[in-house]
Scaffold this motif. Sequence first.
Motif, mmCIF file in Angstrom:
data_model
loop_
_atom_site.group_PDB
_atom_site.id
_atom_site.type_symbol
_atom_site.label_atom_id
_atom_site.label_comp_id
_atom_site.label_asym_id
_atom_site.label_seq_id
_atom_site.Cartn_x
_atom_site.Cartn_y
_atom_site.Cartn_z
ATOM 1 N N SER A 124 -4.255 7.834 -11.282
ATOM 2 C CA SER A 124 -5.373 8.616 -11.794
ATOM 3 C C SER A 124 -5.969 7.842 -12.952
ATOM 4 C CB SER A 124 -4.892 9.995 -12.270
ATOM 5 O OG SER A 124 -4.116 9.860 -13.451
ATOM 6 N N ARG B 263 2.020 4.624 -4.518
ATOM 7 C CA ARG B 263 1.677 5.717 -5.418
ATOM 8 C C ARG B 263 0.171 5.741 -5.583
ATOM 9 N NH1 ARG B 263 0.560 4.177 -10.685
ATOM 10 N NH2 ARG B 263 0.575 1.924 -10.987
ATOM 11 N N GLU B 264 -0.338 6.790 -6.177
ATOM 12 C CA GLU B 264 -1.757 6.885 -6.433
ATOM 13 C C GLU B 264 -2.000 7.004 -7.923
ATOM 14 O OE1 GLU B 264 -3.222 10.099 -4.144
ATOM 15 O OE2 GLU B 264 -3.168 9.004 -2.252
ATOM 16 N N SER C 43 -12.090 6.715 -3.176
ATOM 17 C CA SER C 43 -10.925 7.528 -3.535
ATOM 18 C C SER C 43 -10.330 8.186 -2.306
ATOM 19 C CB SER C 43 -11.330 8.597 -4.553
ATOM 20 O OG SER C 43 -12.086 9.631 -3.928
ATOM 21 N N LYS C 44 -9.168 8.795 -2.469
ATOM 22 C CA LYS C 44 -8.508 9.476 -1.351
ATOM 23 C C LYS C 44 -9.319 10.679 -0.872
ATOM 24 C CE LYS C 44 -5.657 12.633 -4.087
ATOM 25 N NZ LYS C 44 -4.283 13.137 -4.342
ATOM 26 N N THR D 14 -9.870 10.315 -9.901
ATOM 27 C CA THR D 14 -9.572 8.899 -9.653
ATOM 28 C C THR D 14 -10.101 8.016 -10.768
ATOM 29 O OG1 THR D 14 -9.695 9.321 -7.267
ATOM 30 C CG2 THR D 14 -9.789 7.023 -7.988
ATOM 31 N N TYR E 222 -6.788 0.083 -5.481
ATOM 32 C CA TYR E 222 -6.452 1.498 -5.347
ATOM 33 C C TYR E 222 -5.681 1.677 -4.046
ATOM 34 C CZ TYR E 222 -6.999 6.581 -5.103
ATOM 35 O OH TYR E 222 -6.769 7.923 -5.040
ATOM 36 N N PRO E 223 -4.518 2.323 -4.067
ATOM 37 C CA PRO E 223 -4.024 3.196 -5.146
ATOM 38 C C PRO E 223 -3.100 2.534 -6.158
ATOM 39 C CG PRO E 223 -2.684 3.504 -3.188
ATOM 40 C CD PRO E 223 -3.744 2.489 -2.811
ATOM 41 N N ASP E 224 -2.644 1.278 -5.921
ATOM 42 C CA ASP E 224 -1.595 0.717 -6.774
ATOM 43 C C ASP E 224 -2.112 0.163 -8.089
ATOM 44 O OD1 ASP E 224 0.236 1.333 -4.798
ATOM 45 O OD2 ASP E 224 -0.018 -0.594 -3.791
ATOM 46 N N SER F 157 0.817 -1.213 0.000
ATOM 47 C CA SER F 157 0.000 0.000 0.000
ATOM 48 C C SER F 157 0.849 1.259 0.000
ATOM 49 C CB SER F 157 -0.926 0.019 1.217
ATOM 50 O OG SER F 157 -1.658 -1.168 1.289
#
Length: 579
Positions: A141, A138-139, A513-514, A463, A196-198, A135
Motif C-alpha cells: 500500500s 505480497r501487496e 492496481s489490483k 495503492t 507492483y505488488p512487490d 510475483s
Amino acid sequence: MEPGQSPDSPQLVGVVIITLPPADDPSLGKTITAFTLSDSPSPPPPPQQPQRQHPPPDPPVPDHFPPNIEPPFLLRRALFLFGSPRVLFGLLGMSLIALILWASPSSNPLFELRSSKDENDRKPSSFVFPLFPKSGVREMSQREIELKLGRIVRRDSQNLGAWVDDGLKYSKNSKTVSTASNLDSNAILPVRGNIYPDGLYFTYVLVGSPPKPYFLDMDTGSDLTWVQCDAPCTSCAKGAHPLYKPTKSKIIPSKDSLCAEVQRNQKTGYCETCLQCDYEIEYADQSSSMGVLARDEFRLMFANGSFMKSNFVFGCAYDQQGLLLNSLGMTDGIVGLSRAKVSLPSQLASQGIINNVVGHCLTTDAGLGGYMFLGDELVPYWKMSWVPMLNSLSTNLYHSEIVKMNYGNKKLSLGGKDDGPRWVVFDSGSSYTYFTKKAYSDLIASLKDISNEGHIQDVSDPTLPICWQAKFPVRSVSEVKQYFKPLTLQLGGKWWFASRRFHIQPEGYLVISKNGNVCLGILDGSKEHDGAAFILGDVSLRGQLVVYDNVRQKIGWARSDCIRPLKLKDLPPFVGMDL
C-alpha cells in the motif's frame, strides 16, 4: 600529365575513399577503397578507329583501376576545380572530421580499439546479474512504499554495536559507511522483481565456503552491501534463506582501511584498538540497519559462465527496523552499488577485477525482471545517450542535472529560484519516481484533462496517492496509454548540443492496481532528499539500459527490451530459486 601542367606540379600517386556506415545502422561498418596510380607516363592513346554510324554501348565500369591507367574523369574534374591534390584531400579530411562529430552521440569515442588477440585468450568479459520477477508474494500500500537512498549515520561512541564471538554479544561502538587496474572483466547476474505488488528488484550472490546463495535488493542509492546475520540477530525478518552466521575470524577489526572509511565521519573518529567495526545505515523512508563489517569469500559469475572468487567486505546486519523488514520477507539484504569505496563495484575495481562501471536493465514486462552487470565490456557506448555525472562531497549518489521538463508539449516547472537547474538522482532502490513539489503540482494539473476521457479519481484505492477508475477494469497500461502523454526530461546541460533527453512513456509512470485502476507512479518528493531533487525510481527506469560509468564520470541510457545484453545469447540461471 594534363595538358598545360608544368613538370614541377604535384603528382597524384593514389586515392583513398572512406565510406562511413549509415547513422541508423552502424553494424554495416565502414568501407575503404584505394586507387593506386603509377608514376610512369601513360601509354599513348590507341589509333583512332573509323567512325561508326551507331556508337557501341559504354563498357561496364571496373571495380578498380589497374596501374598505368589515368584516374577517372570525376577525379580529373575534382583536381581541375580545386587546383591541387593537397587542397582536395584537405577538404575531404575536414569533411570526414565534421561527419564524425555530427554522428557522435556524445563526447565518448565512437569506436573503441580492442586487443587483436583471439577471444579465447582474453580474460572473461563481464559479470552479469539476471533480474527476474517474484510475483504475488505480497501487496504494497502507499504506506509501505520504500525509498532507500541509504546513508551511514553519525554517532558518538555510545554502546550501540555487537561483538560476534560464538553467538555471544558484547557492547561496542556503532558506526558506518560513507564516501565521496584496469583488467578487462565483467560480472553478470539475473534480477527478479516488479514495481507492483512487490516494489523491488533483487539479484543473488554466493557467500562463504561452501558458497550459499543470498537474495539482495539491487540499490544504486546505497553504499554498503549487507546480509541478515545471526550475531545473534536482534531484529531480522524471516528472509529468503537462513541467516548468515559468521565466525570470529570473519569479523574485520576497526583498523581495516574500509572501516576507517566508514567511521571517518564520526565525531570521535574511528577506533584503532577496537576488535570490530560497527555501522548503522539510515534510509530515506526512516528504515535502518545495524551490524558489523565482515569479510568473506564472495563468488560472482563472469559473462562466459565461469566463477570469480574474491574476499569482499560487507555488513553482517543483526538489527533491522521499519519498512525494510517488509522487503526482507523475500530477500536477505541489500547490494550497495553507489560510488562509495565500500560498495561492491568499488571494491572489485580496487582489486583489479573490473573497471568501475555498473549497469542495469529492467524489463517492462511484469512477468520478467532483467539483468545487472559490473564492468564495461557489455556497454554499447555508441548507442547510448550520455550526460556528466555530478560530484558532491556530501553524497555518493548517481546524479546529474535536469534543466527542463515537459509533459507532452507543456512545460513543467522544476521549482526553486528562477526555475533553474536541479539535481536528478538515478536510484534503483526506490520503487517509484519523485518530483519536486512544484513540478509535481504542475503535473497533477496537466493530468486533469484525462477526466474528459472518462477517468475518475478513486480516492478509495490505497495503492498510491492518485488512482483513476476507467470505464472498464484495466489489466495493463497498454489499454489506456493513449490517454496520457510522455514526459521528456532534458538532462546534462542548458544548451541543446550539451544535453540529452530522457523520455518517460506512460508505461514509465503508470501502475495498474489490483482493483483495475490506473495509478500515478510519480510521487511528491518535497519531503525526500531535502525536496530539492528529482529521483528516478524503478518505475521510470524500466525498458532502459542504464549505465553508471565511474571511470569516465558519466551516466548513460538507451532503450532496450532488457531480455539480455547484446553480446550474450542467454543470461545465467538464478541460483537458489526454482524458476
